[in-house]
Design a protein around this motif. Structure first.
Motif, PDB file in Angstrom:
ATOM      1  N   ALA A 120      51.913  40.712   4.801  1.00 23.91           N
ATOM      2  CA  ALA A 120      51.701  39.272   4.821  1.00 23.91           C
ATOM      3  C   ALA A 120      51.786  38.650   3.429  1.00 23.91           C
ATOM      4  O   ALA A 120      52.314  37.540   3.275  1.00 23.91           O
ATOM      5  N   ARG A 121      51.280  39.346   2.416  1.00 18.76           N
ATOM      6  CA  ARG A 121      51.180  38.759   1.070  1.00 18.76           C
ATOM      7  C   ARG A 121      52.519  38.237   0.548  1.00 18.76           C
ATOM      8  O   ARG A 121      52.602  37.069   0.114  1.00 18.76           O
ATOM      9  N   PRO A 122      53.600  39.022   0.553  1.00 20.30           N
ATOM     10  CA  PRO A 122      54.870  38.472   0.043  1.00 20.30           C
ATOM     11  C   PRO A 122      55.412  37.333   0.887  1.00 20.30           C
ATOM     12  O   PRO A 122      56.070  36.420   0.366  1.00 20.30           O
ATOM     13  N   ARG A 123      55.147  37.349   2.191  1.00 21.86           N
ATOM     14  CA  ARG A 123      55.616  36.256   3.045  1.00 21.86           C
ATOM     15  C   ARG A 123      54.859  34.969   2.744  1.00 21.86           C
ATOM     16  O   ARG A 123      55.445  33.870   2.713  1.00 21.86           O
ATOM     17  N   VAL A 124      53.562  35.080   2.507  1.00 22.16           N
ATOM     18  CA  VAL A 124      52.765  33.905   2.147  1.00 22.16           C
ATOM     19  C   VAL A 124      53.213  33.361   0.799  1.00 22.16           C
ATOM     20  O   VAL A 124      53.400  32.148   0.633  1.00 22.16           O
ATOM     21  N   ALA A 127      56.452  31.506   1.194  1.00 19.96           N
ATOM     22  CA  ALA A 127      56.284  30.199   1.839  1.00 19.96           C
ATOM     23  C   ALA A 127      55.701  29.186   0.863  1.00 19.96           C
ATOM     24  O   ALA A 127      56.122  28.020   0.829  1.00 19.96           O
ATOM     25  N   LEU A 128      54.744  29.615   0.048  1.00 14.85           N
ATOM     26  CA  LEU A 128      54.150  28.714  -0.945  1.00 14.85           C
ATOM     27  C   LEU A 128      55.190  28.301  -1.980  1.00 14.85           C
ATOM     28  O   LEU A 128      55.234  27.137  -2.406  1.00 14.85           O
ATOM     29  N   ALA A 129      56.039  29.238  -2.373  1.00 15.36           N
ATOM     30  CA  ALA A 129      57.087  28.902  -3.334  1.00 15.36           C
ATOM     31  C   ALA A 129      58.086  27.914  -2.741  1.00 15.36           C
ATOM     32  O   ALA A 129      58.571  27.009  -3.437  1.00 15.36           O
ATOM     33  N   GLN A 130      58.383  28.066  -1.456  1.00 16.47           N
ATOM     34  CA  GLN A 130      59.341  27.176  -0.801  1.00 16.47           C
ATOM     35  C   GLN A 130      58.882  25.726  -0.819  1.00 16.47           C
ATOM     36  O   GLN A 130      59.708  24.812  -0.872  1.00 16.47           O
ATOM     37  N   VAL A 131      57.563  25.502  -0.771  1.00 16.82           N
ATOM     38  CA  VAL A 131      57.052  24.125  -0.737  1.00 16.82           C
ATOM     39  C   VAL A 131      56.496  23.678  -2.083  1.00 16.82           C
ATOM     40  O   VAL A 131      55.887  22.615  -2.191  1.00 16.82           O
ATOM     41  N   GLY A 132      56.701  24.490  -3.122  1.00 15.41           N
ATOM     42  CA  GLY A 132      56.275  24.093  -4.462  1.00 15.41           C
ATOM     43  C   GLY A 132      54.803  24.246  -4.746  1.00 15.41           C
ATOM     44  O   GLY A 132      54.251  23.552  -5.608  1.00 15.41           O
ATOM     45  N   LEU A 133      54.137  25.178  -4.064  1.00 15.01           N
ATOM     46  CA  LEU A 133      52.692  25.382  -4.259  1.00 15.01           C
ATOM     47  C   LEU A 133      52.351  26.766  -4.789  1.00 15.01           C
ATOM     48  O   LEU A 133      51.209  27.206  -4.684  1.00 15.01           O
ATOM     49  N   ALA A 134      53.317  27.438  -5.385  1.00 12.76           N
ATOM     50  CA  ALA A 134      53.068  28.800  -5.871  1.00 12.76           C
ATOM     51  C   ALA A 134      51.915  28.843  -6.870  1.00 12.76           C
ATOM     52  O   ALA A 134      51.137  29.809  -6.892  1.00 12.76           O
ATOM     53  N   ASP A 135      51.762  27.801  -7.682  1.00  7.78           N
ATOM     54  CA  ASP A 135      50.708  27.785  -8.700  1.00  7.78           C
ATOM     55  C   ASP A 135      49.348  27.389  -8.144  1.00  7.78           C
ATOM     56  O   ASP A 135      48.359  27.370  -8.890  1.00  7.78           O
ATOM     57  N   PHE A 136      49.280  27.072  -6.846  1.00  8.15           N
ATOM     58  CA  PHE A 136      48.020  26.621  -6.256  1.00  8.15           C
ATOM     59  C   PHE A 136      47.541  27.549  -5.142  1.00  8.15           C
ATOM     60  O   PHE A 136      46.705  27.166  -4.322  1.00  8.15           O
ATOM     61  N   ALA A 137      48.044  28.773  -5.129  1.00  7.95           N
ATOM     62  CA  ALA A 137      47.699  29.710  -4.063  1.00  7.95           C
ATOM     63  C   ALA A 137      46.206  29.981  -3.991  1.00  7.95           C
ATOM     64  O   ALA A 137      45.642  30.170  -2.899  1.00  7.95           O
ATOM     65  N   ASP A 138      45.526  29.995  -5.127  1.00  4.84           N
ATOM     66  CA  ASP A 138      44.104  30.324  -5.152  1.00  4.84           C
ATOM     67  C   ASP A 138      43.208  29.089  -5.160  1.00  4.84           C
ATOM     68  O   ASP A 138      41.978  29.205  -5.234  1.00  4.84           O
ATOM     69  N   ALA A 139      43.812  27.921  -5.082  1.00  6.89           N
ATOM     70  CA  ALA A 139      43.031  26.679  -5.032  1.00  6.89           C
ATOM     71  C   ALA A 139      42.435  26.488  -3.640  1.00  6.89           C
ATOM     72  O   ALA A 139      42.855  27.110  -2.656  1.00  6.89           O
ATOM     73  N   ALA A 152      50.930  22.440   2.028  1.00  2.41           N
ATOM     74  CA  ALA A 152      50.265  23.672   2.469  1.00  2.41           C
ATOM     75  C   ALA A 152      50.382  23.839   3.980  1.00  2.41           C
ATOM     76  O   ALA A 152      50.611  24.944   4.486  1.00  2.41           O
ATOM     77  N   SER A 153      50.243  22.737   4.702  1.00  2.00           N
ATOM     78  CA  SER A 153      50.401  22.784   6.155  1.00  2.00           C
ATOM     79  C   SER A 153      51.821  23.175   6.542  1.00  2.00           C
ATOM     80  O   SER A 153      52.041  23.953   7.486  1.00  2.00           O
ATOM     81  N   LEU A 154      52.798  22.655   5.803  1.00  2.00           N
ATOM     82  CA  LEU A 154      54.194  23.015   6.048  1.00  2.00           C
ATOM     83  C   LEU A 154      54.431  24.489   5.736  1.00  2.00           C
ATOM     84  O   LEU A 154      55.111  25.196   6.497  1.00  2.00           O
ATOM     85  N   ALA A 155      53.850  24.978   4.645  1.00  2.00           N
ATOM     86  CA  ALA A 155      53.990  26.397   4.307  1.00  2.00           C
ATOM     87  C   ALA A 155      53.402  27.277   5.404  1.00  2.00           C
ATOM     88  O   ALA A 155      53.954  28.332   5.726  1.00  2.00           O
ATOM     89  N   ARG A 156      52.294  26.861   5.981  1.00  2.00           N
ATOM     90  CA  ARG A 156      51.668  27.631   7.070  1.00  2.00           C
ATOM     91  C   ARG A 156      52.604  27.711   8.277  1.00  2.00           C
ATOM     92  O   ARG A 156      52.642  28.730   8.975  1.00  2.00           O
ATOM     93  N   ALA A 157      53.370  26.650   8.524  1.00  2.00           N
ATOM     94  CA  ALA A 157      54.344  26.693   9.616  1.00  2.00           C
ATOM     95  C   ALA A 157      55.541  27.560   9.256  1.00  2.00           C
ATOM     96  O   ALA A 157      56.086  28.269  10.104  1.00  2.00           O
ATOM     97  N   LEU A 158      55.947  27.535   7.988  1.00  2.00           N
ATOM     98  CA  LEU A 158      57.131  28.283   7.568  1.00  2.00           C
ATOM     99  C   LEU A 158      56.873  29.779   7.445  1.00  2.00           C
ATOM    100  O   LEU A 158      57.816  30.575   7.509  1.00  2.00           O
TER     101      LEU A 158
END
Length: 266
Positions: A120-124, A127-139, A152-158
């Protein structure tokens, strides 16, 4: 950004609704009968007044509810590596769990599907990178802006790698600049991931900017009253300012106007 053409061929249909109706237990007739086909890889918007059954149609396609009559058909995935089909759903509100991180929120569908943490970790992260949230994964969600929460909601769908993405007015509560930016980001994701997108909106302007086809619905019970193809190869600020964009918006607005007859008089 350039867009592919949007013909719907019988052999290449992702979603088909045949004579679908939905009547709730209260007796409210919410939808239909409605017949529509959405092609693989198409971007289609559903446009109509509040309460006309747009969200109901998405829920029927997602399998979150069943039709009262008619059939909802979902084609098998086109990719041999992903048998069956996957549907991602982005709701009107981000509905993030406030007590856990963005990474854990995005990974929730995989956890519920019993995907191992190592897988799951690389897929998550992807998805975060795809929506521009890679730097906010731990927020935490409270640390995000409204637009970031929707990302983040879009990443959860992707993260489930869907073939079909259903979006229920995801940007309605955002300011105009953020909404424009997310519109462009969504189009970029759609092109790169080759998804079928069915997008619900109240905005004529948004529907014309995003879609290859705009399906206009009547007031409840929602039926299709018009289908308008948006034939523009590029969607950007130049398109937004063009006479063609204005003409399409007027055409869609004129098609939508009868749905509000009587509603505005209440």
């Amino acid at each position: 950004m350039s867009l592919p053409p949007s013909p719907v061929r019988a052999a290449d249909i992702a979603v088909r609704l045949r004579a679908v109706t939905k009547v709730y237990e209260s007796g409210v007739a919410a939808l239909g009968p409605i017949d529509v086909a959405i092609g693989r890889g198409e971007f289609v918007s559903l446009l109509g007044p509040s309460g006309c059954g747009k969200s109901t149609a998405l829920r029927l396609i997602a399998g979150l509810a069943g039709p009262s009559a008619g059939t909802v058909e979902i084609a098998a995935a086109s990719s041999e590596t992903h048998p069956g089909h996957r549907i991602g759903f982005v709701f009107q509100e981000p509905t993030l769990m406030p007590w856990t991180s963005v990474r854990d929120n995005v990974g929730l569908p995989l956890k519920l599907a019993h995907v191992t943490a190592a897988e799951a970790r690389p897929r998550v992260d992807a998805a975060l990178a795809q929506v521009g949230l890679a730097d906010f994964a731990d927020a935490f969600p409270r640390e995000l802006s409204g637009g970031m929460k929707m990302r983040a909601s879009l990443a959860r769908a992707l993260v489930t790698q869907p073939d079909i993405l259903l979006m229920d007015e995801p940007f309605a509560a955002l300011d105009e600049i953020t909404r424009f930016r997310l519109n462009d980001d969504l189009l970029d994701l759609w092109r790169r991931l080759n998804m079928t997108v069915l997008f619900v909106t109240h905005s004529v302007f948004e529907s014309v900017y995003l879609s290859q086809r705009v399906l206009v619905m009547t007031a409840r019970p929602g039926r299709l009253s018009a289908e308008i193809a948006i034939e523009a190869d590029v969607r950007d600020d130049v398109f937004r300012a063009s006479p063609d964009y204005a003409a399409y918006c007027r055409r869609v607005s004129d098609a939508l106007a009868p749905a509000y007859t009587g509603v505005l008089a209440l």
